[in-house]
Design a protein around this motif. Structure first.
Motif, PDB file in Angstrom:
ATOM      1  N   THR A  19      42.631  -6.327 -30.813  1.00  0.00           N
ATOM      2  CA  THR A  19      43.205  -7.662 -31.028  1.00  0.00           C
ATOM      3  C   THR A  19      43.846  -7.832 -32.403  1.00  0.00           C
ATOM      4  O   THR A  19      44.267  -8.920 -32.751  1.00  0.00           O
ATOM      5  CB  THR A  19      42.119  -8.740 -30.875  1.00  0.00           C
ATOM      6  OG1 THR A  19      41.103  -8.497 -31.848  1.00  0.00           O
ATOM      7  CG2 THR A  19      41.515  -8.716 -29.492  1.00  0.00           C
ATOM      8  N   LYS A  23      46.632 -11.133 -33.138  1.00  0.00           N
ATOM      9  CA  LYS A  23      46.163 -12.272 -33.924  1.00  0.00           C
ATOM     10  C   LYS A  23      46.970 -12.492 -35.204  1.00  0.00           C
ATOM     11  O   LYS A  23      46.968 -13.589 -35.749  1.00  0.00           O
ATOM     12  CB  LYS A  23      44.678 -12.125 -34.254  1.00  0.00           C
ATOM     13  CG  LYS A  23      43.828 -12.180 -32.995  1.00  0.00           C
ATOM     14  CD  LYS A  23      42.380 -12.535 -33.249  1.00  0.00           C
ATOM     15  CE  LYS A  23      42.171 -13.961 -33.677  1.00  0.00           C
ATOM     16  NZ  LYS A  23      42.296 -14.900 -32.568  1.00  0.00           N
ATOM     17  N   LEU A 379      37.166 -20.136 -28.797  1.00  0.00           N
ATOM     18  CA  LEU A 379      36.715 -19.107 -29.750  1.00  0.00           C
ATOM     19  C   LEU A 379      37.882 -18.299 -30.317  1.00  0.00           C
ATOM     20  O   LEU A 379      37.742 -17.614 -31.320  1.00  0.00           O
ATOM     21  CB  LEU A 379      35.749 -18.135 -29.063  1.00  0.00           C
ATOM     22  CG  LEU A 379      34.405 -18.689 -28.636  1.00  0.00           C
ATOM     23  CD1 LEU A 379      33.650 -17.655 -27.838  1.00  0.00           C
ATOM     24  CD2 LEU A 379      33.598 -19.102 -29.864  1.00  0.00           C
ATOM     25  N   CYS A 381      39.020 -15.566 -29.349  1.00  0.00           N
ATOM     26  CA  CYS A 381      38.517 -14.204 -29.538  1.00  0.00           C
ATOM     27  C   CYS A 381      39.580 -13.133 -29.258  1.00  0.00           C
ATOM     28  O   CYS A 381      39.509 -12.029 -29.765  1.00  0.00           O
ATOM     29  CB  CYS A 381      37.297 -13.953 -28.653  1.00  0.00           C
ATOM     30  SG  CYS A 381      37.674 -13.929 -26.880  1.00  0.00           S
TER      31      CYS A 381
END
Lengths: 439, 142
Positions: A19, A23, A379, A381
């Motif tokens: 990720t 992000k 979240l 995530c």
């Protein structure tokens, strides 16, 4: 359908599908699908942030291989000013530039020198007044593309002058032809680049039809070659002709300080740039004539294709700036530059965030998006492959993702299903529901 | 509920400059997703931002209710603050009752209400001293 060339691309074999890049991408242009990062082409601005953050080095910039210079009879290198920060201070600027000749180029022309031409032209614009304030530098192509997709109201603020790279290519071509060294069609001009965005701006320019530059070579790719050649002391030519104003363009604030005005603001790092552009778009910045915005932290010295740490490079650059000052080099902008520097084509707003062409449909989608977003865990995530819960909600209404891509949503569903199964399991059909032992 | 409109609600926290303006920046993002023309988005977000900041500075926060239809954007900022004793005076450029602290932060230049008026197509201010203020901003789409 418009196609978009991008220098920033993915090496599928190296990508782990983590990720990190999704992000950090400033335009939410990356999604992970089937275990690999996918770049949404129309959103990517080639800032190179993903190249920097990828722990597996799966993001790369497409540039030309060094050998491509041999397709030209007369090979010219135009190095970006950031190159001076890449070598130990014991090497002089002239040594560094001569190294480019040693590794195969016939002629070297500093982009820093052309930067002074652009500085001169910018000063003239600011002196004359009558421009939309603040002017926003177009030196960083990633910032120009960021404005194109996210800050349409600022398109008119962009300083629409050709970049030092383009000016350098144009100047050196005519210089070489005039000196009788080569014929126009024998010349190949190669930009030595610190970043991917510059490669894109050569392959797919927004400011004109066709770039003056014939190829782009990554600083990283020729670094070892240059290091090996640096020890050879032969300094055949005087190549360090740029003044300190041009050299300073390599770092943040360099372009601004050449403008002879205090009314400037210099910002570096793409996420910082975004906050400043927000301020400008909302009319919250006062008394500023010029904004220098650079996508990389540390300016071009921090470019994703540079080698040395940007802070170290900045310190090293300072030495070259001081030396250029001490030599009391005249501002080299003496030769008159006749060609017009103004862009011959323009950029248009690309509303990449728009949910639908039809506003009523877009409103329905937005409503659904908000409802879905509220039900997601919040979240951010990234396990679904989107950078945030809201981005997943957006992808769902765009039809490119499902609610169960969220692992928490999926788990909830599995749990519900398990409860239902347990309930069903407890229920015996009446014909089988006998007490134990009685047969 | 009318499916051809979007209603949004935000609480505006008081005295916190670090998160002031969050509601208007969210609204801005949504207007861009709706594909509304850039200049309209700009007008709306500046007018709303100023009203939001006013609620933070003068009234200890409040709430924002937004309605977007295909024709217009209506923003209602409501607070339970001290109210505005003289609206006409408050509408004058440069008139400000903000504290020195607020001015040091770069706010309170007396441009809030004039800017709201400048960037909105319709502005309505209902205020009662000691009770609070309701600012209604309308920006037409197209």
């Amino acid at each position: 359908m418009e196609t978009y060339f991008h220098s920033v691309t993915l090496d599928e074999n190296k990508c782990m599908g983590c990720t990190n890049c999704i992000k950090r991408c400033p335009t939410e242009a990356i999604r992970v699908r089937k275990g690999k990062a996918r770049i949404i082409n129309e959103r990517c601005i080639d800032c190179g942030e993903c190249i920097r953050v990828c722990p597996y080095h799966a993001k790369k910039a497409i540039t030309d291989p060094f050998d491509s210079i041999y397709s030209y009879k007369y090979k010219i290198a135009i190095p970006a000013p950031s190159i001076y920060g890449q070598f130990k201070p014991s090497f002089s600027r002239n040594q560094i530039l001569n190294t480019l000749k040693a590794i195969g180029f016939d002629y070297v022309y500093e982009v820093a020198k052309a930067a002074e031409v652009v500085s001169f032209a910018t000063r003239e614009i600011i002196k004359k007044d009558g421009f939309k304030k603040p002017l926003i530098s177009s030196a960083c192509p990633a910032v120009v593309r960021l404005i194109q997709v996210r800050f349409p109201n600022l398109i008119d603020n962009i300083l629409k002058l050709e970049s030092p790279m383009e000016v350098a290519a144009k100047l050196v071509k005519s210089e070489v032809v005039n000196k009788g060294y080569a014929l126009p069609d024998e010349i190949g001009v190669f930009f030595i680049t610190p970043c991917a965005a510059k490669a894109t701006s050569v392959k797919a320019p927004y400011e004109k039809e066709r770039s003056n530059v014939d190829g782009v070579i990554s600083m990283k790719d020729i670094y070892i070659k240059m290091l090996n050649a640096l020890d050879r002391p032969e300094e055949t030519d005087i190549l360090d002709k740029a003044g300190y104003e041009g050299i300073r363009w390599a770092g943040p604030g360099g372009e601004s300080t050449a403008l002879e005005t205090d009314k400037f603001l210099a910002v570096d790092g793409i996420h910082n740039v975004i906050t400043i552009l927000e301020e400008i778009e909302s009319d919250r910045l006062e008394d500023i004539d010029f904004v220098e915005a650079l996508a990389c932290t540390g300016g071009c010295l921090g470019g994703p294709l540079t080698v040395v740490n940007p802070y170290v490079a900045r310190k090293r650059l300072r030495k070259h700036v001081i030396e250029a000052k001490e030599k009391s080099m005249p501002k080299t902008f003496q030769e008159k530059y006749d060609s017009d520097l103004v862009w011959t084509s323009d950029i248009k707003y690309r509303p990449v965030m728009k949910l639908d062409e039809d506003i009523i449909k877009a409103m329905k989608k937005l409503e659904t998006l908000e409802r879905i977003n509220k039900e997601l865990p919040g979240l951010d995530c990234g396990a679904c492959g989107a950078p945030s819960c809201r981005a997943l909600a957006e992808d769902i209404v765009r039809g490119i993702a499902n609610e169960t891509d969220c692992i928490f949503k999926l788990r909830e569903k599995v749990r519900e299903l398990a409860i239902q199964m347990a309930e069903l399991e407890a229920k015996m059909p009446p014909v089988l529901d006998r007490e134990k032992g009685k047969r | 509920m009318d499916i051809n409109s979007i209603r949004l609600h935000y609480e505006i926290p008081g005295d916190d400059f670090t998160i002031a303006g969050e509601a208007s920046s969210n609204v801005k993002k949504m207007l861009n997703q709706l594909g509304i023309a850039p200049d309209i988005v700009k007008k709306t977000s500046i007018a709303m931002y100023e009203a939001e900041i006013n609620a933070v500075i003068h009234a200890g926060g409040g709430e924002a209710n937004i309605e977007i239809t295909g024709e217009k954007i209506t923003i209602v900022i409501k607070d339970n603050g001290p109210g505005i004793p003289d609206v006409e005076l408050a509408m004058q450029e440069g008139y400000s009752t903000a504290s020195d602290y607020v001015r040091e932060l770069g706010f309170g230049a007396g441009m809030g209400l004039p800017n709201i008026k400048r960037y909105s197509d319709k502005l309505d201010i209902q205020t009662e001293v000691g009770k609070g203020t309701v600012v209604t901003i309308v920006v037409n789409i197209n």
